[in-house]
Enzyme design. Sequence first.
Site, PDB file in Angstrom:
ATOM      1  CE  LYS A 267     -28.718  88.950  28.820  1.00  0.00           C
ATOM      2  NZ  LYS A 267     -27.881  87.738  28.908  1.00  0.00           N
TER       3      LYS A 267
ATOM      4  CB  THR B  77     -21.975  80.899  26.586  1.00  0.00           C
ATOM      5  OG1 THR B  77     -23.045  81.571  25.931  1.00  0.00           O
ATOM      6  CG2 THR B  77     -22.486  79.676  27.301  1.00  0.00           C
TER       7      THR B  77
ATOM      8  CE  LYS C 132     -19.964  81.736  22.595  1.00  0.00           C
ATOM      9  NZ  LYS C 132     -21.280  82.263  22.193  1.00  0.00           N
TER      10      LYS C 132
HETATM   11  C1  F58 Z   1     -29.672  81.947  28.462  1.00  0.00           C
HETATM   12  N1  F58 Z   1     -31.083  81.969  28.241  1.00  0.00           N
HETATM   13  C2  F58 Z   1     -29.289  82.452  29.822  1.00  0.00           C
HETATM   14  N2  F58 Z   1     -32.903  82.142  26.884  1.00  0.00           N
HETATM   15  O1  F58 Z   1     -29.815  83.760  30.011  1.00  0.00           O
HETATM   16  C3  F58 Z   1     -27.781  82.470  29.913  1.00  0.00           C
HETATM   17  O2  F58 Z   1     -27.378  82.848  31.190  1.00  0.00           O
HETATM   18  C4  F58 Z   1     -27.233  81.094  29.591  1.00  0.00           C
HETATM   19  O3  F58 Z   1     -25.847  81.128  29.489  1.00  0.00           O
HETATM   20  C5  F58 Z   1     -27.788  80.581  28.287  1.00  0.00           C
HETATM   21  O4  F58 Z   1     -29.199  80.621  28.302  1.00  0.00           O
HETATM   22  C6  F58 Z   1     -27.364  79.170  27.990  1.00  0.00           C
HETATM   23  O5  F58 Z   1     -27.570  78.357  29.088  1.00  0.00           O
HETATM   24  C7  F58 Z   1     -31.565  82.252  27.030  1.00  0.00           C
HETATM   25  O6  F58 Z   1     -30.840  82.540  26.104  1.00  0.00           O
HETATM   26  C8  F58 Z   1     -33.590  82.450  25.801  1.00  0.00           C
HETATM   27  O7  F58 Z   1     -33.138  83.117  24.904  1.00  0.00           O
HETATM   28  C9  F58 Z   1     -34.978  81.916  25.725  1.00  0.00           C
HETATM   29  C10 F58 Z   1     -35.313  81.545  24.308  1.00  0.00           C
HETATM   30  C11 F58 Z   1     -36.725  81.084  24.181  1.00  0.00           C
HETATM   31  C12 F58 Z   1     -37.699  82.048  24.761  1.00  0.00           C
HETATM   32  C13 F58 Z   1     -37.375  82.452  26.162  1.00  0.00           C
HETATM   33  C14 F58 Z   1     -35.931  82.901  26.308  1.00  0.00           C
END
Ligand code: F58
Length: 963
Positions: free
Chosen positions: A680, A785, A789
């Site tokens: 990021k 996302t 916002k």
């Molecule tokens: C996020 N992933 C993506 N994963 O990084 C982001 O680009 C996207 O907008 C979002 O999902 C929604 O689609 C993400 O937040 C996690 O936090 C996981 C949670 C469970 C463990 C592994 C990471």
Amino acid sequence: MSDEEKNVEEVEKKEEVVQQSEEKPTEQEQSEPPKEEEKQTVVQEQQEPPKEEEKPAEVELKQEEVKPPEEKKEQKKVNKAPTKRRPSLYEGFEENQQLFRPEFRFQNTDESKEKIYELMDAYLPRDKLSIQKSIVQHIEYTLASTRFDINEGYIFQGTALSVRDRLLEQWNDTQLYIKMKNPKKIYYMSIEFLLGRLLQNALVNLKLEKCYTEALMDFGVKIEDIYDKENDPALGNGGLGRLAACYIDSMATLNLPAWGYGLRYDYGIFKQVIENFEQKELPDYWLTKGNPWEIMRLDTQFKVRFYGTVKEEYRNGKQCKVWKGGEEVQAVAYDTAVPGFNTFNCNTLRLWRAFPAEEFSFDDFNKGDYQKALRSRDQASYITSVLYPNDNTLSGKELRLKQEYFFSSATVQNILRRWSRLNLPWKDFPKYNCIQLNDTHPTIALVELLRILIDDYQLDYKDAFDIVRKTFNYTNHTVLPEALEKWGVDIFERLLPRHLELIYLINYFFLEEVKKRYPGNGDKMMKLSIIEESMPKQIRMANLCVVSSTKVNGVAAIHSGLLKTMLFKDFYEMWPEKFTNVTNGVTPRRWIHCAFPELSNLLTEYNEGRDDWLSELDLLEEIPKRLDEKNQWPEFMEKYKQAKTAAKKRLVEFVKKNCNIDIDESFMFDVMVKRIHEYKRQFMNCLYCIYRYNKIKSMSPEERKNVTKRVTFFGGKAAPGYALAKNVIKLINIVANVVNHDNDVSPYFKMIFLPDYKVSSAQIIIPAANINHQISTAGMEASGTSCMKFVMTGSLIIGTRDGANIEIAEKIGEDHLFYFGKNVNEVAQIRKELANGKRNYVGSRLQECFNSILNNKFGNTNFMHDYVKSLIDGGDYYLTCHDFYAYMEAQEKIDEEYKDQEKWTKKCIEAICRMGFFSSDRSIETYAKEIWHVDECEVPKPALTKDARSVSSSNLKSLGDEK
Ligand code: F58
């Protein structure tokens, strides 16, 4: 017989079938339903909970004709889009009019219950006095507080309980109605739901905010102060969990018969405090003040097994596998109502909590070994104790796999219990049920369904797998290799031996297919296999999902493209029709209306006084047209600027309170808030801050007058085990400390690290921004996302051609954001060159920034030296150096453009009004239409008189016409 009578007769016949099915399942395939574990003895934390799952004998619903939902398409509009310009919820009713529960088809055979039915006929009143009474009654009778002890905390609790009462009515009605209509149902499984505070959201969706604001005003309290008393339920890490929260809001708003399923962690994501410039983690026990929203369902519990062994047995003359022994844990459902916006529909978020299956061993207790007696109890509840705090990395711990299976098994058992009451053939299961996997964490649910179908109901593998595949769909959220779930075969073998066998079986049949398609191609087999032949062997959960689901989607166009060309390239070649895209979205209710009420009011005012844009975000497109036509741009812009200043003032106060730093809302607010991760590139932003500091410092006072004044905000948590991310936080804080205390620079530039970034603070931070950072290396951020916002609340993006930025640029126009950096193809090329020994160009300006760190100009920054050197040495996988100059140029352009406030403001307004596509309502409509094939199921409106509720054939007719 008239049509009407035929209709009644048919419904009654059907009802007989349904009633029979409650007692004795007759379908052959369902000859031996799994035992439902009913246990009423769990420590009761609530009062007698209202029952949703159990069907009280005396209020028997008549089931809508049980016909596969697909066949119904002839009769009604397929995948009906939400009604445009839906009237406001209480439109057509007089203010404060007594409303009655809608007309359901009850079979009120038990006349002795008439009194009860009558008493429950009416909705709770919505007038100010009744609301005030219900709040104080809850404070005295539910919370047992005296009237002299009342404080804002009690008022929050009392208010929340009073709102919950009103939610419950709609919730019960919705659940009854769905039961009666029996539409295809959606189950959204997510290991995280990052809900944020619920009080304002519920009031807004129920259209009760005004009533409650006025009611509380008489108590001498401002409703905003009461909102502030609520703890954030922070049961998620970041984007993925927050997306799940936006999606359940939209599913309810679109009247979809949907359930969210997840885990009820005792501890949410840790609280971040900054001490000595460093992140410290504190546990987030979010239940300190109780949780007024949840209902513990003692009638909805399931046993979940771990460990044990697999035996072969004969059942009904058939050889089958039985998984026995091991440990059992009890899953208990905790429900939260999910009201839709401006609709009477109210869905359920069901979170599972682990309890010991047996209270404790009396044997050990009697022998005096109290600790041993209690140990198993404690161990069981560990499963849902704590949320793993990793964002985009794996934990790989056994407890995590336990969480995943516990969640999956309880959910699948619950879905099957609901299904078994219908007494339909198994082949129809996918016509009535659709399960969406929010990433791979609940993947084991599909193996669990397969296991139950084969082992408990003796279906053939092929039939069972066909049902599984048709029922499940999978959303991928990342292409980062370190975030792709893999589990060692060894851990599976111990914890879930039967599931491992079934995974091998799925893989066997799948690889047979691969062999046929690519004879003799060992390489293809290796790449596609669910099992990675490493040491130790690993199960690739994403491959398991792709093989066993109908649809696989990415979360932004670029990301879904990368799934096809990179991550799942070989799968895409085999099954191109499986892959699709659904670009993420966010709910405008929380992110515009709640977070930025001044802007929301302004948009409503210029939307001809209607707030329907909140569920039809495309309507905002009309506003600029109207402003053109009516020559209203100047007045609108003036009002918009006032609104933005109000939002900025809120952040100024927040910063004073939380960081004890004074800032000025006349500065440009530049914000980067998100989880801290190398891809990021918060570090790149920090390097630019160093550059900016050095530059302003070197200017003469005269030159400084021309500087665009700016505050750069950072916020976000680093996973506790992610050393580099924690170091970046430390660096930012060390640099900020120098910048903010430098009298030459700080009148022009400040840096602030906002501690403990979470949903409630996001609601203050995001609307205050003028510019926001979305600067991931191209190809790395699946969607993102927060970018949506920010733009929706009037901030422009400085960003790369990555994730949702690309689609935002397409919708709002490239001249409405500050794009920079290499695109995804160029990134791949540069990485190749780096791997081949080519070194990045580090020009003098970047080198000066690096030197500031290497020379410890801001204090001791030794902890960053190795990292900086590795970047200079070509270890620049994320292209921090390569993109730096383009990034600086974009920053300079921002400074210049911000000087023309009229132009800037107009761009922000135009961008806001072009963001309709990024409403989560659009995303959910796409899922509904293209993946789930599900129709809306809208609860009938309240009745105006009691009499409309009596059971008569004319009522049945009117219900039949309902829609
Ligand atoms: C996020 N992933 C993506 N994963 O990084 C982001 O680009 C996207 O907008 C979002 O999902 C929604 O689609 C993400 O937040 C996690 O936090 C996981 C949670 C469970 C463990 C592994 C990471």
